[in-house]
Design a protein around this motif. Structure first.
Motif, PDB file in Angstrom:
ATOM      1  N   SER A 142       0.824  -1.206   0.000  1.00 43.60           N
ATOM      2  CA  SER A 142       0.000   0.000   0.000  1.00 43.60           C
ATOM      3  C   SER A 142       0.861   1.260   0.000  1.00 43.60           C
ATOM      4  N   GLY A 143       0.255   2.337  -0.476  1.00 40.54           N
ATOM      5  CA  GLY A 143       0.902   3.640  -0.416  1.00 40.54           C
ATOM      6  C   GLY A 143       2.118   3.776  -1.276  1.00 40.54           C
ATOM      7  N   ASN A 144       2.210   3.018  -2.369  1.00 38.38           N
ATOM      8  CA  ASN A 144       3.344   3.106  -3.273  1.00 38.38           C
ATOM      9  C   ASN A 144       2.847   3.423  -4.691  1.00 38.38           C
ATOM     10  N   SER A 145       3.774   3.805  -5.543  1.00 42.84           N
ATOM     11  CA  SER A 145       3.466   4.053  -6.949  1.00 42.84           C
ATOM     12  C   SER A 145       4.103   2.945  -7.771  1.00 42.84           C
ATOM     13  N   LEU A 146       3.324   1.952  -8.091  1.00 44.88           N
ATOM     14  CA  LEU A 146       3.842   0.704  -8.643  1.00 44.88           C
ATOM     15  C   LEU A 146       3.720   0.659 -10.163  1.00 44.88           C
ATOM     16  N   ASN A 147       4.697  -0.003 -10.797  1.00 44.43           N
ATOM     17  CA  ASN A 147       4.593  -0.242 -12.242  1.00 44.43           C
ATOM     18  C   ASN A 147       4.234  -1.708 -12.482  1.00 44.43           C
ATOM     19  N   ASP A 148       4.223  -2.113 -13.730  1.00 40.81           N
ATOM     20  CA  ASP A 148       3.747  -3.457 -14.073  1.00 40.81           C
ATOM     21  C   ASP A 148       4.643  -4.568 -13.559  1.00 40.81           C
ATOM     22  N   PHE A 153       5.771 -10.282 -10.078  1.00 41.82           N
ATOM     23  CA  PHE A 153       6.342 -10.734  -8.807  1.00 41.82           C
ATOM     24  C   PHE A 153       5.257 -11.307  -7.905  1.00 41.82           C
ATOM     25  N   VAL A 154       4.151 -10.563  -7.757  1.00 41.44           N
ATOM     26  CA  VAL A 154       3.069 -11.024  -6.887  1.00 41.44           C
ATOM     27  C   VAL A 154       2.450 -12.308  -7.435  1.00 41.44           C
ATOM     28  N   GLY A 155       2.379 -12.436  -8.754  1.00 42.35           N
ATOM     29  CA  GLY A 155       1.758 -13.616  -9.344  1.00 42.35           C
ATOM     30  C   GLY A 155       2.462 -14.911  -9.022  1.00 42.35           C
ATOM     31  N   ILE A 168      -2.766   2.853  -3.630  1.00 41.20           N
ATOM     32  CA  ILE A 168      -1.663   2.691  -4.569  1.00 41.20           C
ATOM     33  C   ILE A 168      -1.941   3.510  -5.822  1.00 41.20           C
ATOM     34  N   LYS A 169      -0.873   3.864  -6.499  1.00 40.09           N
ATOM     35  CA  LYS A 169      -0.949   4.450  -7.832  1.00 40.09           C
ATOM     36  C   LYS A 169      -0.344   3.434  -8.784  1.00 40.09           C
ATOM     37  N   ALA A 170      -1.216   2.764  -9.498  1.00 38.21           N
ATOM     38  CA  ALA A 170      -0.726   1.673 -10.348  1.00 38.21           C
ATOM     39  C   ALA A 170      -1.738   1.402 -11.452  1.00 38.21           C
ATOM     40  N   ASP A 171      -1.229   0.797 -12.518  1.00 38.02           N
ATOM     41  CA  ASP A 171      -2.076   0.343 -13.618  1.00 38.02           C
ATOM     42  C   ASP A 171      -2.505  -1.084 -13.294  1.00 38.02           C
TER      43      ASP A 171
END
Length: 1165
Positions: A142-148, A153-155, A168-171
């Motif tokens: 949470s609270g991060n600006s994540l890219n693809d 990694f999470v998968g 989050i700020k993410a696509d």
């Protein structure tokens, strides 16, 4: 066989030794310690200093490091709590190398919340992927600006059960495929932006049990269908969510609840707070969700039957929260009983409307209640002490804002579990029960404010040894504060006694209130501040509106106060120097006392926001002590401060409220005020300010004060409260203190007095936070109103009345869209009223009286339909409704003069009369002395002057008696004899010039000027004949022209009939009242306005000619023509070069008067 056993034992010992050498025999594993140091370096790159306890020492146990938790048996790291570890810097993101995480084979929880993380690198290899965090169950990104890169990694985290992606700020497009393949059970995405495809795919997450989408923004519509297919869902939170349509955000979803929600048969918790859903919940899918335990539907547009009969078969229901919905009465059937036993109930009505009602019957059948909040519903009748009798484990009871009456009824047994009791804002009356302390011995919070309790405060309140907050304000209590209360409630932090009839000292001299932080004792009859008050921990002290007398207690300076309010007492003397020791002071209010002297120069609290010193007798210049303070409000009104407003006031960048009215400030308004971008209220009225209004004031937004305030009690999170109330739930890591919000101290202004709508009003509360205004009235400001003021679109009040402003009303005022009060009265404004002002939709007060406005009135539309003729009185050339004058009818002058305006309105004259008279006299004397000096220095001019005097007719009569001629005497006489000789000659001519001089004085200062002049024969009859030959064809046109340029003095009846234009171009026939001493400025106004407006030189000259020569014979008038033209040309040039002021006009008028005297003198010669 024995040999084999001994060999096996040796091999085992060798392995143990090798294991200890590799991983350390005490503490964490070496490879994990090394990996932790690598994580520290990555977080701190390039030059941060986080995680200082993680040191590169082989003898340190990394399990003891901060934010690291290890298994007590294996010493493997099982939890890393690295939330907000990386020092925040704008746009400074970082990547974490995933290979660093390989050694953490037993890691179960990883928290990376708020670290500006962008993604992971170094995890491309399939071998590395398969070995990373195989036992990880909880991941917080949470609270991060994540890219693809984050989703791949999470998968691969096959064991993940709980995933936090809040704020989050993410696509999320890349997350759809990776997350749906995992066995995630708990997904928290609060505050994220979510698109339709993601929620549409969420139905494939078949193992999900908890889904939290609180405060999310949904692009498009809420795909509720996908949610309805989550058959295993136990908790669903979509509270505060909003939709985004075409880049515009709407609050909530709207509409009724979708019926597909009945498919969620396992749902135990549902929170749809603040989602704008509508409809009657008795006819909604909620009645079919019989597995519900927790239901939160607050802040919607639901209709809630108060009987809750539709939920009687919800046997598992434990907690209902429905605040700010519409409660409905519903017929109750005595034969039915609820199957649920609630532990928490929170209800409030969105539309109280004065409706009273009885308590719902289902409450009488509840026996497990621990928390009850029934606010602003309108419950009437006696106090419901049966709630205590039926629910012995009650911990919180909030009944504020109802209509309960009668005495306070105590329970039949001691409520040892009760911690919070709020019965404020009811109609309870009588004495407070003297046994209240023993009935509620464990109370921590007691609010009995705003009732009708009377009598003494019971001393048994001192038996509440755990009491932290006590509010008895707004009652009719009397007597003194009990000593037992002050001794027994030693944990008390907030004590509020405002608005009662208490007396004596504000606290007993004998007390144990050493932890008291906030004390409100205002609006009572307290007479003393005990000396030992300085021993308390007080941060907030309000003793305003009491009967305190004498000087301010100096011992207050030794306290650590943040707020000191002592207004409306009888304190006197100077502000103590000891107050300079209050270094942490945030608010100081000493207004409405009898304080004298200057403000101490040592006063320099670096935190102070608010200073209120109004309505005292303080004096001196604007206090320099305020120069470096971070002030938000400064009130010095109704004092005796003087001098200029300093230019350094522009450095008070936080200033929101500036009140300086009713002082003796003078000079120009400093342009540095425009630097106060946060300003929302400014009042400089009733001072001696002059000059023009600074146009840059439009740079300030005047957009109201940000809201402050405090709440006596509220729950931080109802869901957490619900879990606390459940048995065996106190191990969830949420303390009881976290459920209650902190009592916030407001640093904003509590109330402000500001003149608007024709009266001085006090603004406070929410109204104050929305209010903004400018008051510059009752000064000596001149010049036109800057059109830039029209840019103040948020301002509510604008008062520029009682000044000397001229010019037209700016049409840009139509942009004052929020204006409610506009006062431009008692100025010199002319021209038409802009029709655009009718667009001001909120205008409630509008005053243009006593100006020189002309033309047709604006149409009576919108707000202008409510303004009557008193808004325009004193503007004789205005016509049309609501005024009596018809624009199509010829103007007929009033038969009676305008009524005299007296009292305070005398100050509305064009300029300061005292300054004018000083300038007039000074210029007069200076010119006379200059003439004498020139004649004394220049012999040639002196001889010519004396020669001219000698050959006058009067001198010829006396020349026969003199044997020696003037030139001979002058030749014989030295320069030192000139004064005596000139005096002799002046006296000798006195009989010739005395009568004309008297006539001139009569013309200037006598109302009967023409009669006096005629009696001496100095007014030519031909002039009067010319006056009578007026040209009627020009009369109407020039009547309006003249009157539109005249600002009559208050006592003068000036109409166009008093100033006609004749065919020869001569302006004459002024009413005899014009030349009275207190009306002399009518002449000056008329001439200067004509000259300044570039009217034809001939017309201006003849007006000047008649003014200068009306009492001079026709011979003198013929002689004065050339001189008059010359003087008028000079005056015309000067008026275009020199700004109008009392000094310049006084000097000019002196020159005109002297010209008249010399014209008369030469005509006599």
């Amino acid at each position: 066989m024995e040999y084999v056993q001994r060999l096996s034992m040796r091999l085992f010992l060798i392995l143990v030794i090798m294991f200890a050498v590799e991983n350390g025999c005490n503490g964490c594993w070496e490879k994990e310690r090394f990996a932790l140091l690598q994580i520290k370096d990555s977080i701190n790159f390039p030059n941060r200093t986080s995680l200082p306890s993680w040191e590169e020492d082989d003898y340190l146990d990394c399990c003891q490091w901060e934010d690291v938790k290890c298994n007590s048996t294996t010493h493997r790291v099982v939890k890393l709590s690295l939330n907000y570890t990386r020092e925040w810097r704008r746009d400074d993101y970082w990547y974490l190398n995933a290979s660093i995480l390989l050694p953490f084979e037993s890691l179960q929880s990883l928290d990376l919340y708020g670290n500006q993380l962008r993604g992971f690198v170094g995890n491309e290899g399939s071998q590395e992927k398969s070995g990373i965090l195989n036992e990880l169950e909880v991941l917080d990104l949470s609270g991060n600006s994540l890219n693809d890169s984050i989703w791949s990694f999470v998968g691969e985290l096959s064991s993940i059960k709980t995933l936090y992606l809040m704020q989050i700020k993410a696509d999320l497009h890349g997350a759809v495929h990776n997350l749906t393949n995992l066995g995630i059970e708990n997904l928290f995405m609060d505050g994220a932006n979510i698109f339709d495809e993601f929620l549409g795919s969420i139905r494939f997450m078949t193992s999900i049990q908890v889904l939290s989408l609180r405060d999310c923004a949904f692009n498009g519509t809420l795909p509720i269908t996908g949610l309805c297919e989550l058959k295993t869902l136990r908790e669903l939170d979509i509270s505060g969510a909003r939709l985004i349509w075409n880049q515009e955000t709407t609050t909530g979803f709207g509409g009724t609840l979708p019926w597909c929600l009945v498919n969620l048969t396992s749902l135990q918790l549902l929170d749809i707070t603040s989602s704008q859903f509508t409809g009657n919940i008795a006819r909604s899918p909620l009645i079919n969700l019989t597995s519900l335990e927790y239901l939160a539907i607050s802040n919607n547009d639901f209709e809630i039957p108060i009987s809750f009969k539709s939920f009687f078969n919800h046997s598992k229901l434990k907690f209902i929260e429905s605040l700010n919905n519409m409660l409905l009465e519903e017929e109750y059937f005595l034969a039915t009983f609820p199957s649920f036993q609630l532990i928490g109930l929170r209800l409030s009505n969105s539309e109280h409307g004065g409706i009273t009602r009885s308590f719902p019957h289902f409450l009488y059948h509840q026996h497990d209640l621990k928390m009850v909040e029934l606010r602003q519903i309108g419950f009437s009748g006696k106090f419901p002490n049966w709630l205590f009798d039926n629910n012995s484990r009650m911990e919180t009871l909030l009944l504020s804002g109802n209509s309960l009456g009668g005495p306070l009824l105590l329970p039949s047994h001691h409520m040892i579990k009760l911690l919070v009791l709020d019965i404020s804002n009811n109609h309870l009356k009588g004495f407070i029960p003297y046994k209240i302390g023993s009935s509620f011995p464990s109370l921590e919070f007691l609010n009995m404010s705003t009732n009708n309790f009377e009598g003494d405060i019971p001393s048994s309140l001192g038996d509440m040894t755990a009491l932290i907050v006590l509010d008895l304000s707004n009652n009719r209590l009397s007597g003194v504060l009990p000593v037992h209360l002050a001794m027994g409630s030693r944990l008390l932090k907030l004590l509020k006694l405002s608005n009662n009839n208490l007396k004596g000292p504000i606290l007993p001299s004998l007390n144990n209130l050493t932890q008291l932080v906030i004390l409100y004792s205002d609006n009572n009859g307290f007479t003393e501040i005990p000396p030992n008050l300085s021993l308390s921990s007080l941060l907030w002290l309000n003793v305003g509106s009491n009967q305190l007398v004498g000087k301010n207690p100096a011992m207050i300076g030794s306290m650590s106060l943040l707020v000191l309010a002592m207004s409306a007492n009888h304190l006197e003397g100077p502000i103590p120097m000891e107050f300079c020791e209050l270094k942490g002071l945030r608010l100081l209010d000493l207004s409405e006392n009898n304080l004298t002297g200057a403000i101490p120069s040592c006063f320099n609290s670096s935190y102070i926001d608010v200073i209120r010193l109004s309505k005292n007798r303080l004096h001196g210049p604007f206090p320099m002590a305020f120069r470096e303070l971070p002030l938000a409000e400064l009130d010095l009104s109704y004092n005796q401060f003087s001098g200029n407003i300093p230019t350094w006031i522009g450095s008070l960048s936080n200033l929101k409220v500036l009140l300086l009215q009713n002082n003796h400030f003078e000079g120009n308004i400093p342009k540095e005020l425009c630097h106060l971008s946060s300003l929302t209220l400014i009042d400089l009225s009733f001072n001696n300010l002059f000059g023009s209004i600074i146009p840059c004031i439009s740079n300030i937004e005047f957009n109201g004060i940000r809201e402050h305030g405090y709440s006596w009690f509220s729950f931080y999170d109802s869901r957490a409260s619900f879990r606390l109330l459940l048995p065996d739930q106190n191990d969830m890591g949420i303390s009881q203190e976290e459920n209650q919000s902190d009592m916030l101290i407001s640093d904003g202004p509590e109330e402000v007095e500001f003149e608007t709508k024709g009266m001085s009003l006090t603004y406070k509360g929410t109204v104050l936070y929305l209010f903004s205004g400018i008051n510059l009235s009752h000064n000596k400001l001149s010049g036109p109103i800057p059109h830039e003021i029209g840019n103040l679109s948020h301002i509510k009040v604008l008062n520029l009345s009682h000044n000397y402003l001229n010019g037209t009303i700016p049409a840009t005022f139509s942009n004052l869209k929020s204006i409610e009060s506009l006062d431009l009265s008692y100025n010199h404004l002319y021209g038409k009223i802009p029709f655009e002002l009718t667009e001001l939709s909120f205008l409630a007060v509008f005053n243009l009286s006593y100006n020189n406005l002309s033309g047709r009135m604006p149409p009576r539309v919108n707000q202008f339909g409510i303004f009557e003729s008193n808004s325009y009185v004193g503007n004789p050339l205005l016509c049309g409704e609501p005024l009596p004058r018809n624009c199509n009818a010829a103007y007929s002058p009033p038969s009676t003069p305008r009524a005299a305006i007296n009292g305070s309105e005398e100050d509305s004259r064009f300029m300061d009369m005292d300054v004018f008279y000083v300038s007039f006299a000074g210029s007069y004397i200076t010119v006379v002395l200059a003439i004498v000096a020139v004649l004394f220095i220049n012999p040639y001019w002196r001889r010519e002057w004396l020669h001219l005097v000698e050959h006058s007719p009067a001198a010829a009569a006396a020349s026969s008696r003199r044997r020696k001629t003037v030139p001979e005497r002058e030749t014989a006489a030295g320069g030192g004899e000139f004064v005596a000789l000139f005096s002799f000659r002046l006296i000798s001519q006195l009989s010739t010039i005395l009568v004309p001089l008297i006539i001139i004085i009569a013309i200037l200062f006598d109302e009967k000027d023409f009669d006096v002049a005629k009696s001496f024969g100095y007014v030519d009859v031909k002039v009067e004949e010319k006056i009578a030959e007026s040209d009627s064809r020009n009369m109407n046109m020039l009547d309006q022209f003249i009157a539109s340029r005249i600002r009559p003095s208050p006592n003068m009846a000036f109409t166009p009939s008093n100033a006609r234009v004749v065919s020869g171009g001569i302006i004459s026939t002024w009413n005899s009242e014009i030349f009275a001493a207190d009306k002399i400025f009518a002449n000056r106004n008329f001439i200067l306005l004509i000259v300044d407006d570039d009217v034809s030189l001939q017309l201006a000259y003849y007006s000047f000619h008649l003014l200068c020569s009306s009492a001079i014979s026709t011979v003198a008038m013929d002689y004065a023509d050339d001189v008059g033209v010359s003087l008028l040309l000079m005056l015309h040039l000067l008026m275009n070069l020199i700004p109008l002021s009392p000094v310049s006009v006084g000097a000019g008028f002196a020159f005109i008067h002297l010209a008249r005297i010399f014209l008369l003198f030469f005509s006599m010669l």
